[in-house]
Design a protein around this motif. Structure first.
Motif, short mmCIF file in Angstrom:
data_model
loop_
_atom_site.label_atom_id
_atom_site.label_comp_id
_atom_site.label_asym_id
_atom_site.label_seq_id
_atom_site.Cartn_x
_atom_site.Cartn_y
_atom_site.Cartn_z
N SER A 71 0.83 -1.19 0.00
CA SER A 71 0.00 0.00 0.00
C SER A 71 0.87 1.26 0.00
O SER A 71 1.76 1.40 0.85
CB SER A 71 -0.89 0.02 1.24
OG SER A 71 -1.29 1.34 1.58
N VAL A 90 -10.56 4.16 -2.44
CA VAL A 90 -9.55 3.30 -1.83
C VAL A 90 -10.18 2.07 -1.20
O VAL A 90 -11.36 2.05 -0.88
CB VAL A 90 -8.74 4.07 -0.76
CG1 VAL A 90 -7.99 5.25 -1.36
CG2 VAL A 90 -9.67 4.55 0.37
N LEU A 116 -9.76 -0.21 2.15
CA LEU A 116 -9.14 -0.22 3.47
C LEU A 116 -8.63 -1.61 3.80
O LEU A 116 -8.98 -2.60 3.14
CB LEU A 116 -10.14 0.24 4.52
CG LEU A 116 -10.69 1.67 4.36
CD1 LEU A 116 -11.72 1.97 5.45
CD2 LEU A 116 -9.56 2.69 4.39
N VAL A 143 -12.24 8.67 5.45
CA VAL A 143 -12.75 7.88 4.33
C VAL A 143 -14.24 7.62 4.54
O VAL A 143 -14.65 7.14 5.61
CB VAL A 143 -11.99 6.54 4.21
CG1 VAL A 143 -12.55 5.73 3.04
CG2 VAL A 143 -10.50 6.80 4.01
N ILE A 166 -5.03 2.43 4.58
CA ILE A 166 -5.42 2.30 3.18
C ILE A 166 -4.57 1.22 2.53
O ILE A 166 -3.35 1.36 2.41
CB ILE A 166 -5.28 3.63 2.43
CG1 ILE A 166 -6.28 4.65 3.00
CG2 ILE A 166 -5.51 3.46 0.94
CD1 ILE A 166 -6.13 6.04 2.44
#
Length: 368
Positions: free
Chosen positions: A278, A315, A317, A338, A355
């Protein structure tokens, strides 16, 4: 204009004064028209009231909406055209670099040809987004070429963010492009070995820094800083790096810049021996090395700049949920808010979450 309580705010209201969080971060700029999801954000930040001006006539609203929609479509078409042009020139650079690596002992490095193609790529510097760009259809065996090109592009941006003289931009980009050129003299079986390297193989891998300096030593059209970046990009400011165990100011600024860019792309690109990580998690790992291993000013500048202007990014998670970044706190740039199906996840508070992956963008390109 009168203030309006948050419970009375409805979509279509226009904000006439900047709205700030309790920490002093800008949440919404004046002139913004409130959308349904914005009301959720205001409540999440415990905003009690805003100053507003209501739109006067429905036909005015409709006309403005149509104009905005038309402008947005035009902008997206232009952005898409730039994306396609960038991808085409990017692929040309990858193929050119492959030829250089594969024939490094048989031909001279075609510095002029590389410079022309690099200049084309740098024309897209404002559009190239460090955090969200990932090479289309990348083959893991081609990792070294992609890492070289991306490190060159990112190093160029870092140099601009740091305020280095404009005439050094191309040389910094070359420093990134050539930083691992010494790997051309390393056996591919070692470079792409999927299992743990032996101590002898590790030592051979580390020699790529010296091989790189030697390969570039007599190349015209590049500065000594480019050569030193190839030699020093694995040095650490505390003296724990290699090959010379240099410290702090002994390390050339190009090497420090390239070192940060290289780490980011090395960890966020897939390789034969490891999967991509990530980018947000990688930024946190880089940040943890900012004091002791990497130049703290370069790291702070890099993280601050690449995490700006990313509202609207979709995105995934680490718990598997997919959502949209709606706000980034400048004090915690890797831990934004988010929105997931109407619920807001504050990653500053939910430290167990991060993320995992950037899915896509609502816009084709984001300038940074």
């Amino acid at each position: 204009m009168p203030a309006i309580l948050i419970d009375d705010v409805t979509p279509g209201v226009r904000i006439t004064h900047d709205v700030f969080t309790t920490q002093g971060n800008l949440l919404f700029p004046k002139g913004k028209t409130v959308m349904p999801k914005d009301i959720e954000i205001l409540r999440a930040f415990l905003i009690e009231e805003i100053n507003n001006g209501k739109t006067s006539k429905e036909d005015t609203i409709a006309s403005a909406a149509e104009s905005n929609a038309s402008n947005e479509i035009g902008a997206k078409v232009k952005a898409l055209q730039k994306v396609l042009s960038f991808e085409k020139d990017y692929e040309k650079m990858i193929n050119l670099l492959k030829n250089v690596f594969r024939n490094i002992t048989a031909i001279e490095i075609p510095i002029l040809e590389l410079r022309v193609q690099l200049e084309k790529l740098l024309q897209y510097s404002r559009e190239y987004n460090v955090l969200t760009f990932y090479p289309k259809g990348m083959n893991k065996q081609d990792y070294w070429y992609h890492n070289a090109v991306l490190t060159g592009l990112t190093s160029y941006k870092i140099a601009k963010w740091l305020g280095l003289p404009a005439n050094e931009g191309m040389q910094v980009a070359f420093a990134g492009l050539f930083h691992d050129i010494g790997n051309a003299k390393i056996d591919l079986d070692i470079l792409q070995k999927p299992s743990t390297l032996t101590s002898t193989e590790v030592e051979e891998i580390r020699r790529h820094t010296m091989y790189g300096y030697e390969l570039l030593k007599n190349v015209k059209g590049i500065s000594e800083g480019v050569r030193l970046a190839a030699l020093q990009h694995h040095e650490k400011v505390d003296g724990s790096g290699y090959p010379l165990r240099l410290q702090a100011d002994q390390i050339h600024i190009y090497a420090k810049i390239v070192g940060v860019a290289d780490i980011f792309h090395a960890m966020t690109l897939s390789k034969t021996y490891s999967q991509a990580q990530s980018p947000y998690l990688v930024l946190e790992q880089i940040d943890s090395e900012a004091f002791g291993k990497l130049d703290p000013k370069i790291v702070t500048t890099f993280i601050s700049k690449v995490t700006q202007f990313h509202n609207g990014t979709m995105v995934r998670l680490s718990n598997g949920l997919i959502g949209e970044i709606i706000f980034s706190d400048r004090s915690h740039p890797t831990r934004p808010l988010v929105s997931v199906d109407g619920s807001i996840y504050n990653l500053i508070e939910k430290r167990q979450l991060f993320i995992q992956e950037i899915i896509k963008r609502k816009e084709v390109l984001q300038k940074s």
